[in-house]
Design a protein around this motif. Structure first.
Motif, PDB file in Angstrom:
ATOM      1  N   THR A  48       0.850  -1.195   0.000  1.00 48.78           N
ATOM      2  CA  THR A  48       0.000   0.000   0.000  1.00 48.78           C
ATOM      3  C   THR A  48       0.885   1.244   0.000  1.00 48.78           C
ATOM      4  OG1 THR A  48      -2.036  -0.922   0.833  1.00 48.78           O
ATOM      5  CG2 THR A  48      -1.561   1.328   1.521  1.00 48.78           C
ATOM      6  N   CYS A  80      -3.428  -1.015  -1.729  1.00 50.10           N
ATOM      7  CA  CYS A  80      -4.235   0.190  -1.964  1.00 50.10           C
ATOM      8  C   CYS A  80      -3.322   1.410  -2.162  1.00 50.10           C
ATOM      9  CB  CYS A  80      -5.163   0.429  -0.775  1.00 50.10           C
ATOM     10  SG  CYS A  80      -6.362  -0.918  -0.588  1.00 50.10           S
ATOM     11  N   GLY A  88     -10.237  -1.024   1.899  1.00 48.52           N
ATOM     12  CA  GLY A  88      -9.695  -2.182   1.196  1.00 48.52           C
ATOM     13  C   GLY A  88     -10.117  -3.526   1.731  1.00 48.52           C
ATOM     14  N   ASN A 128      -8.246  -3.636  -5.705  1.00 42.82           N
ATOM     15  CA  ASN A 128      -7.774  -2.753  -4.627  1.00 42.82           C
ATOM     16  C   ASN A 128      -8.677  -1.525  -4.482  1.00 42.82           C
ATOM     17  OD1 ASN A 128      -7.112  -1.139  -6.813  1.00 42.82           O
ATOM     18  ND2 ASN A 128      -5.041  -0.656  -6.081  1.00 42.82           N
ATOM     19  N   VAL A 129      -8.235  -0.584  -3.656  1.00 45.90           N
ATOM     20  CA  VAL A 129      -8.899   0.726  -3.526  1.00 45.90           C
ATOM     21  C   VAL A 129      -7.861   1.794  -3.851  1.00 45.90           C
ATOM     22  CG1 VAL A 129      -9.972   2.387  -1.925  1.00 45.90           C
ATOM     23  CG2 VAL A 129     -10.479  -0.051  -1.707  1.00 45.90           C
ATOM     24  N   ARG A 174     -12.488  -3.183  -1.268  1.00 46.83           N
ATOM     25  CA  ARG A 174     -11.628  -3.352  -2.427  1.00 46.83           C
ATOM     26  C   ARG A 174     -12.422  -3.989  -3.565  1.00 46.83           C
ATOM     27  NH1 ARG A 174      -7.365  -4.970  -0.272  1.00 46.83           N
ATOM     28  NH2 ARG A 174      -6.164  -5.634  -2.090  1.00 46.83           N
ATOM     29  N   THR A 223     -10.328  -1.753  -9.554  1.00 50.81           N
ATOM     30  CA  THR A 223     -10.145  -0.751  -8.507  1.00 50.81           C
ATOM     31  C   THR A 223     -11.456  -0.104  -8.075  1.00 50.81           C
ATOM     32  OG1 THR A 223      -7.904  -0.233  -9.261  1.00 50.81           O
ATOM     33  CG2 THR A 223      -9.048   1.514  -8.094  1.00 50.81           C
ATOM     34  N   THR A 224     -11.638   0.028  -6.765  1.00 50.40           N
ATOM     35  CA  THR A 224     -12.661   0.915  -6.198  1.00 50.40           C
ATOM     36  C   THR A 224     -11.996   2.291  -6.117  1.00 50.40           C
ATOM     37  OG1 THR A 224     -13.532  -0.894  -4.872  1.00 50.40           O
ATOM     38  CG2 THR A 224     -14.126   1.354  -4.192  1.00 50.40           C
ATOM     39  N   HIS A 228     -17.727  -2.713  -3.355  1.00 51.81           N
ATOM     40  CA  HIS A 228     -16.596  -2.995  -4.252  1.00 51.81           C
ATOM     41  C   HIS A 228     -16.865  -2.469  -5.660  1.00 51.81           C
ATOM     42  CE1 HIS A 228     -18.204  -7.413  -4.880  1.00 51.81           C
ATOM     43  NE2 HIS A 228     -19.168  -6.542  -4.909  1.00 51.81           N
TER      44      HIS A 228
END
Lengths: 316, 316, 316
Positions: C136, C154, C169, C191-192, C208, C213-214, C230
């Motif tokens: 991250t 993330c 996440g 992921n975020v 996540r 990706t969020t 998500h």
């Protein structure tokens, strides 16, 4: 604590032969070493069948108590039970208990806290800032993400996943209220049991039972920010979507689906395989299975759709 | 920071005699060492009574400022106040402050963090992964469960219980927005004060005030996943059930009950001894006491029941 | 893992030339080293355009697969994808990764846990009991309050503020269900990503992505106890008020305002500059911009006001 002491704490008269009392419980569940209470005349029928050592009771109901069971007569049985509950509450932590046991192959962060008396199974992953309380038992292969708190005396099964910042076993929302409007905490001396293969999202809260157990059965999936009140029972393979909630003592049969932001009142029984759409508000028990419901007040989903058509017409 | 500096930060002209400014505050609450602002002409009446050292103000309202009070003229007073708020925000932690004081008989986990400048009373239990911020004061006999965060400058009374993963004193949801739709944080320089004998559930969030104090009075019971916005005031012995919320600056009188998932708008005043059923949506202040309300829009509960009968009839 | 192994795990026949598979993805997004799946015949059109190495598919749809793409025929493609997802899930932590990098001027509590492989930018403040997962990346000048958990992989931008007890996440709520009602977890391998200048309140949960990706774009403000499912995408300068929620894969355009306790269904697209009043329930995409909506079912706010007048009349 013995029965004479119990009576003395709540200011009830008791002249019988005293013996050890191990806890408090409901009229139906109390054993012969436990004390119970009646706070409402609708439970009169249950009084005569109780196996409790003693019943905290209002003078007017005293005559219903079965033989061999002591009557502890007080003005406000519910308040007295609240007062007493504190005395049966174990310490939050107990240094006398043995060090926690960690099973083979488990990875426990040195920044987690596993209280004395806890047991972690094999091949678990317990991340930083997790708290596992005294006497709590975690099964094998379970993953507990950071900042999860599990209070004392709970059990978590094998193959579970608990996401970050979730709380398991915090006190149920219980208190007695007197005529002045003051509240007295009812200590929640029960626990939470989570069976195998349950996944729980982040910032979800599952309260411990006042007596007995809040139970989550195997295979259930709970999302983020969900509330499960004390003494609820969630059947196998249920699904609770984010921000939904169950008030205390409600039971869901297996494979019940609670949509986002839906909620139930307390003390309901919901038959298996029912689905509740997002934001449903459930105030009555449901005996039929396999249906879809919506709305608040709740109705079958197809009725709710019809209702929306009628309401739309109002606007013309 | 002195007044000349304040003016300079927001690009306002100021040629008067400068002196020390200690903070920002509302028109009504500002003292003679504080700066205030007017962002809306509906507060014109309050301008002339302010005791503030200076008012950040739009040109058009400048003439309402009383004698002895400086006018800091800017295009967007609310935005300028937001810009300025950062300068009055204390550091999150301050190593210069003395080590935390822990009262006699208190049990503080070595895995808790008690910031410099904090004080913990006697016979408290502070569990692992708790964070107590700078200058925060906790009373006697209070229990704080794991993973609770209390930000700086708050006070928690005697005999309180705060359950796991709850946050006290996080920033209120405040920002100014310009014509482009961009947001500027308003630093929340107030605090939270919790009186004695308050119990708060798990994953509940109580925001600090922008100025002044978010106040929870004695004996109140707050359940899990509840939101209390900045500058709210909750009276004695109130009850907030799980997933309910108060928007900013709302005041509940004593013994108000907020049902599960109910919520209020901001800036309301709710009279004592009112009960709101689950999922009530309260958008106006309520002056009568002792009633039960339901629904969104809100109505008396007996009216809501009648309405449901009428709606059911629509379906026939 | 190579393609032969993938086929073997889900019990599909495969006799082609095997090569390395790097992950799972959707029909549209999968690259030539990824495997995808079709669980619903409504995606038939997308099958022929996929670039995936292989498609997990029901026998009946096999003929739609384009040349050069392998068919992995199974009875329940969604369940098989769930089974397979576990094999592409990285370890939660990885001791082989290099120690975390901390940028100049950052203050990281010794009671925070920064996992191997993480990177913290310059001048950040990371408070006690924070968890930052493997790989991250946190930008410069970002403040992360106590007890926040950020899962692995993330990204958090510059100048962000994340309040206490928030989770970023955690796994999206994804699982396949078989005919017996049993659930199989779909590992969330996305992921975020949070862009710059985003502020997020306390006890908020941002899941996540299952793949991809969020995304939370710059300048957005999220309050306490908010749920972001998500694969959501939140545009620039949006505002989500406390206890609101977005179900999975919903996209908000810039400057959308979600009122308190409002929520959307999943897979919606909401045009920019729309405002949803408190407790709005949004079940359809919205193409017009700049309007205010209310209610559940949703309608324009002025219509909702008229509806309330009509409903009030019902009561007379």
């Amino acid at each position: 604590m013995d029965l004479t002491e119990v009576a003395s704490i709540i200011g009830a008269e008791f002249n019988g032969i005293s013996f050890e009392i191990t806890g408090l419980n409901t009229l139906k569940e109390a054993s012969s070493n436990e004390v119970t209470f009646v706070s409402n005349s609708k439970y009169i029928k249950d009084i005569q069948n109780t196996k409790a050592a003693a019943v905290i009771i209002d003078k007017s109901l005293k005559s219903h108590i079965p033989q061999g069971c002591a009557a502890l007569v007080v003005d406000s049985p519910y308040w007295s039970m609240a007062v007493l509950s504190k005395y049966f509450s174990p310490p939050i932590e107990d240094d006398q208990l043995p060090y926690a046991e960690i099973g083979e192959g488990s990875r426990v962060s040195p920044k987690a806290e596993i209280a004395n008396g806890a047991k972690i199974g094999k091949n678990c992953t317990i991340l930083a800032h997790v708290y596992i309380g005294a006497q709590t038992v975690v099964g094998d292969n379970t993953i507990i993400y950071p900042n999860v708190t599990v209070y004392r005396d709970c059990t978590i099964g094998n193959d579970c996943i608990i996401h970050a910042n979730t709380t398991i076993g915090s006190d149920g929302f219980g208190f007695a209220t007197n005529k002045l409007g003051e509240h007295k905490k009812i200590y929640q001396n029960g626990n939470v049991a989570i069976e195998e293969d349950v996944e729980i999202g982040s910032s979800t809260t599952i309260d411990r039972a006042v007596f007995g157990t809040t139970l989550i059965k195997k295979g259930t999936r709970i999302d983020n920010l969900v509330q499960v009140g004390h003494n609820c029972e969630i059947g196998e393979y249920c699904v609770m979507v984010s921000q939904s909630g169950l008030a205390g003592s409600t039971k869901l049969g297996r494979n019940v689906v609670m949509g986002g932001q839906s909620a139930t009142a307390g003390h309901l029984e919901i038959a298996p395989f029912n689905t509740f759409a997002a934001r449903s508000g459930i105030t009555k028990s449901i005996k039929e299975s396999g249906k879809t419901f919506s709305g608040f007040p709740l109705m079958e989903h197809k009725m709710w759709l019809r209702l929306q058509v009628k309401i739309a017409r109002l606007l013309k």
